[in-house]
Design a protein around this motif. Structure first.
Motif, PDB file in Angstrom:
ATOM      1  N   LEU A  96       0.852  -1.185   0.000  1.00  0.00           N
ATOM      2  CA  LEU A  96       0.000   0.000   0.000  1.00  0.00           C
ATOM      3  C   LEU A  96       0.888   1.236   0.000  1.00  0.00           C
ATOM      4  CD1 LEU A  96      -2.735   1.474   0.262  1.00  0.00           C
ATOM      5  CD2 LEU A  96      -2.489   1.252   2.757  1.00  0.00           C
ATOM      6  N   ILE A  97       0.738   2.053  -1.028  1.00  0.00           N
ATOM      7  CA  ILE A  97       1.453   3.322  -1.122  1.00  0.00           C
ATOM      8  C   ILE A  97       0.425   4.428  -0.925  1.00  0.00           C
ATOM      9  CG2 ILE A  97       2.778   4.855  -2.629  1.00  0.00           C
ATOM     10  CD1 ILE A  97       3.905   2.347  -3.969  1.00  0.00           C
ATOM     11  N   THR A  98       0.639   5.241   0.096  1.00  0.00           N
ATOM     12  CA  THR A  98      -0.319   6.281   0.465  1.00  0.00           C
ATOM     13  C   THR A  98       0.296   7.653   0.248  1.00  0.00           C
ATOM     14  OG1 THR A  98      -1.234   4.802   2.172  1.00  0.00           O
ATOM     15  CG2 THR A  98      -1.821   7.139   2.297  1.00  0.00           C
ATOM     16  N   THR A  99      -0.435   8.510  -0.436  1.00  0.00           N
ATOM     17  CA  THR A  99       0.001   9.888  -0.647  1.00  0.00           C
ATOM     18  C   THR A  99      -0.548  10.778   0.465  1.00  0.00           C
ATOM     19  OG1 THR A  99       0.022   9.580  -3.048  1.00  0.00           O
ATOM     20  CG2 THR A  99      -0.050  11.841  -2.254  1.00  0.00           C
ATOM     21  N   TRP A 104       5.003  10.590   0.825  1.00  0.00           N
ATOM     22  CA  TRP A 104       4.251   9.344   0.659  1.00  0.00           C
ATOM     23  C   TRP A 104       4.700   8.318   1.693  1.00  0.00           C
ATOM     24  CZ3 TRP A 104       6.719   4.719  -0.633  1.00  0.00           C
ATOM     25  CH2 TRP A 104       8.058   4.843  -1.063  1.00  0.00           C
ATOM     26  N   PHE A 105       3.872   7.305   1.857  1.00  0.00           N
ATOM     27  CA  PHE A 105       4.099   6.264   2.863  1.00  0.00           C
ATOM     28  C   PHE A 105       4.074   4.888   2.202  1.00  0.00           C
ATOM     29  CE2 PHE A 105       1.740   9.795   4.580  1.00  0.00           C
ATOM     30  CZ  PHE A 105       2.299  10.070   5.815  1.00  0.00           C
ATOM     31  N   TRP A 106       4.846   3.958   2.745  1.00  0.00           N
ATOM     32  CA  TRP A 106       4.693   2.562   2.350  1.00  0.00           C
ATOM     33  C   TRP A 106       4.140   1.763   3.526  1.00  0.00           C
ATOM     34  CZ3 TRP A 106      10.188   3.788   2.928  1.00  0.00           C
ATOM     35  CH2 TRP A 106      10.818   3.124   3.978  1.00  0.00           C
ATOM     36  N   THR A 107       3.304   0.795   3.215  1.00  0.00           N
ATOM     37  CA  THR A 107       2.828  -0.190   4.186  1.00  0.00           C
ATOM     38  C   THR A 107       2.982  -1.551   3.512  1.00  0.00           C
ATOM     39  OG1 THR A 107       1.190   1.402   4.985  1.00  0.00           O
ATOM     40  CG2 THR A 107       0.926  -0.893   5.673  1.00  0.00           C
ATOM     41  N   ILE A 108       3.877  -2.384   4.053  1.00  0.00           N
ATOM     42  CA  ILE A 108       4.216  -3.661   3.433  1.00  0.00           C
ATOM     43  C   ILE A 108       3.929  -4.785   4.437  1.00  0.00           C
ATOM     44  CG2 ILE A 108       6.040  -5.036   2.359  1.00  0.00           C
ATOM     45  CD1 ILE A 108       7.514  -2.386   1.784  1.00  0.00           C
ATOM     46  N   VAL A 151       6.459  -0.116   7.820  1.00  0.00           N
ATOM     47  CA  VAL A 151       5.784   1.169   7.593  1.00  0.00           C
ATOM     48  C   VAL A 151       6.844   2.255   7.518  1.00  0.00           C
ATOM     49  CG1 VAL A 151       4.133   2.855   8.476  1.00  0.00           C
ATOM     50  CG2 VAL A 151       3.735   0.421   8.842  1.00  0.00           C
ATOM     51  N   GLY A 152       6.737   3.127   6.525  1.00  0.00           N
ATOM     52  CA  GLY A 152       7.707   4.201   6.410  1.00  0.00           C
ATOM     53  C   GLY A 152       7.137   5.413   5.712  1.00  0.00           C
ATOM     54  N   VAL A 153       7.760   6.550   5.937  1.00  0.00           N
ATOM     55  CA  VAL A 153       7.403   7.789   5.257  1.00  0.00           C
ATOM     56  C   VAL A 153       8.627   8.296   4.517  1.00  0.00           C
ATOM     57  CG1 VAL A 153       7.967   9.272   7.254  1.00  0.00           C
ATOM     58  CG2 VAL A 153       6.377  10.082   5.500  1.00  0.00           C
ATOM     59  N   PRO A 205      12.828   4.688  -3.333  1.00  0.00           N
ATOM     60  CA  PRO A 205      12.092   3.473  -2.948  1.00  0.00           C
ATOM     61  C   PRO A 205      10.639   3.429  -3.402  1.00  0.00           C
ATOM     62  CG  PRO A 205      12.314   4.949  -1.069  1.00  0.00           C
ATOM     63  CD  PRO A 205      13.129   5.549  -2.178  1.00  0.00           C
ATOM     64  N   VAL A 206      10.112   4.465  -4.078  1.00  0.00           N
ATOM     65  CA  VAL A 206       8.663   4.574  -4.256  1.00  0.00           C
ATOM     66  C   VAL A 206       8.059   3.388  -5.003  1.00  0.00           C
ATOM     67  CG1 VAL A 206       8.806   6.021  -6.333  1.00  0.00           C
ATOM     68  CG2 VAL A 206       6.754   6.082  -4.916  1.00  0.00           C
ATOM     69  N   PHE A 207       8.726   2.834  -6.006  1.00  0.00           N
ATOM     70  CA  PHE A 207       8.158   1.706  -6.739  1.00  0.00           C
ATOM     71  C   PHE A 207       8.906   0.398  -6.484  1.00  0.00           C
ATOM     72  CE2 PHE A 207       7.134   5.427  -9.566  1.00  0.00           C
ATOM     73  CZ  PHE A 207       5.829   5.549  -9.096  1.00  0.00           C
TER      74      PHE A 207
END
Length: 415
Positions: free
Chosen positions: A208-211, A219-223, A232-234, A305-307
């Motif tokens: 999940l990539i959240t803007t 943006w945030f990652w949730t893996i 979880v990261g920003v 890291p975005v993609f």
């Protein structure tokens, strides 16, 4: 004067991470003599937990797929994007490239050890706890100085060296090959949590990539992982951290508190691991190869890291380099520039175009646009799955023009 130990090996690989393990194994399977020099001991922490489908092609090529499938990692079938009340999901089983439909989300400490152990099982020698301190390539065969943990040293001469040292960037540092990245300096703050996610509609099989609701360059990652935990990261530019707590846990939570959709997903989470940070991670080099050496993966270049493209680029470079090097060691004349550097760079530049478009907002407009045709979504899904070298895909062969055209259409339809 003490005598320094000296040995000769056909191929030395620096680093036992994914690119090093894959490259060494592919070469060993071709009958070559390979040794890996690895500074750390495995398992060890590494960031980059969400794999793309294209990674599976190289894991399979190296004969490691059964072991990876048996390790119990979280299955991943795509990528989801959220911005406010907008949600857009891409399925890796429905892509233009018809590549592998699934991949994995992994805790890298475990995943990297599986690959390294598989390399050893196939005959690759790995020397853990050893550090390359000097490199001499101005000679008939490159020479490395290596230091063991007890302080003793030795030299190892090789027919060829592959640098798969990742963020360590051993040869770029030792040979003055580092070049500035054209990406702005960004910082990531991240942690692993017991996620306890029970949010309706959340898919553990997707990253999940959240803007951020108002700052689209945040943006945030949730893996999610298979054990009920997730990463979880920003990611944000340096100016967005000004005025926030220097405590990394509080800093990360403050960004999430500003993002209601992500806050709801993580409402029940147990924040049980201190947050970490990494910044200024984008990197480049003056050249990907030279007399007796080539650079793989993050040792050469890291975008963003975005993609989740880092491990894919690393494994792709490992496979390509192993193929060229095998032919060279067989006595064939090879051209590392046209057979390795340039084709590798074409895929990296495709990723680069969409990373730049993400931060500019144009690719986000495309991602979140509700009216994109199924065929266009399949082409975009191919890139998100890692198939950035498939030039049959118009969004690979002409990334800048296609993205500009599509973002203009999205902007017009949104007016």
């Amino acid at each position: 004067m003490s005598v320094v130990e000296m040995e000769h090996r056909q191929i030395v690989v620096i680093g036992a991470g994914p690119s090093g393990a894959i490259a060494a194994t592919l070469l060993k399977r071709k009958g070559h003599d390979v040794v890996i020099i690895e500074r750390q001991h495995f398992p060890r922490f590494s960031i980059g937990e969400s794999l793309l489908s294209h990674c599976i092609d190289f894991i399979e090529e190296a004969g490691m797929l059964d072991a990876v499938q048996a390790a119990g990692f979280q299955l991943k079938n795509g990528a989801a994007f959220a911005w406010g009340d907008r949600y857009s999901a891409f399925d890796f089983g429905d892509t233009f490239s018809n590549g592998k439909p699934t991949t994995f989300q992994v805790q890298r400490a475990d995943f990297d050890k599986v690959l390294a152990d598989q390399a050893e099982l196939q005959g690759v020698e790995i020397r853990y706890g050893q550090t390359v301190t000097l490199a001499d390539i101005v000679r008939a065969k490159p020479l490395l100085d290596v230091e063991r943990e007890d302080g003793s040293r030795y030299q190892i001469e090789a027919d060829f060296i592959l640098d798969a040292s990742g963020y360590g960037r051993v040869l770029p540092r030792l040979l003055d090959l580092e070049a500035p990245s054209n990406f702005p300096v960004r910082q990531a703050v991240f942690t692993h949590i017991e996620d306890r996610i029970d949010c309706a509609g959340f898919e553990r099989e997707k990253i999940l990539i959240t803007t951020h609701p108002t700052q689209r360059d945040i943006w945030f990652w949730t893996i999610p992982f298979s054990n009920g935990r997730c990463s979880v990261g920003v990611v944000a530019a340096a100016e967005h951290f000004v005025g926030r707590s220097e405590n990394l846990d509080q800093c990360l939570r403050s960004f999430i508190d500003e993002t209601p959709s992500l806050q709801r997903v993580l409402a029940n989470a147990l924040w049980d691991t201190p947050a970490r940070t990494i910044g200024g991670y984008s990197a480049n080099v003056k050249t990907l190869h030279g007399p007796g050496f080539a650079l793989l993966g993050n040792a050469a270049e890291f975008l963003d890291p975005v993609f989740s493209s880092g491990v894919t680029i690393a494994m792709r470079s490992a496979s390509m380099a192993a193929a060229v090097l095998h032919r060279q060691l067989q006595g064939e004349t090879v051209d590392w520039q046209t057979e390795f550097a340039e084709p590798l760079k074409r895929g990296v530049d495709t990723f680069r175009c969409y990373v730049e478009g993400w931060y500019a907002g144009t690719f986000q407009d495309v991602i979140y646009h509700p009216g994109s045709s199924p065929q266009i979504r399949r082409m975009i899904s191919s890139i998100l799955a890692g198939y950035a070298w498939d030039e049959r895909n118009p969004f690979v062969s002409e990334p800048k023009r296609r993205l500009r055209m599509l973002s203009d259409v999205c902007a017009t339809e949104n007016e």
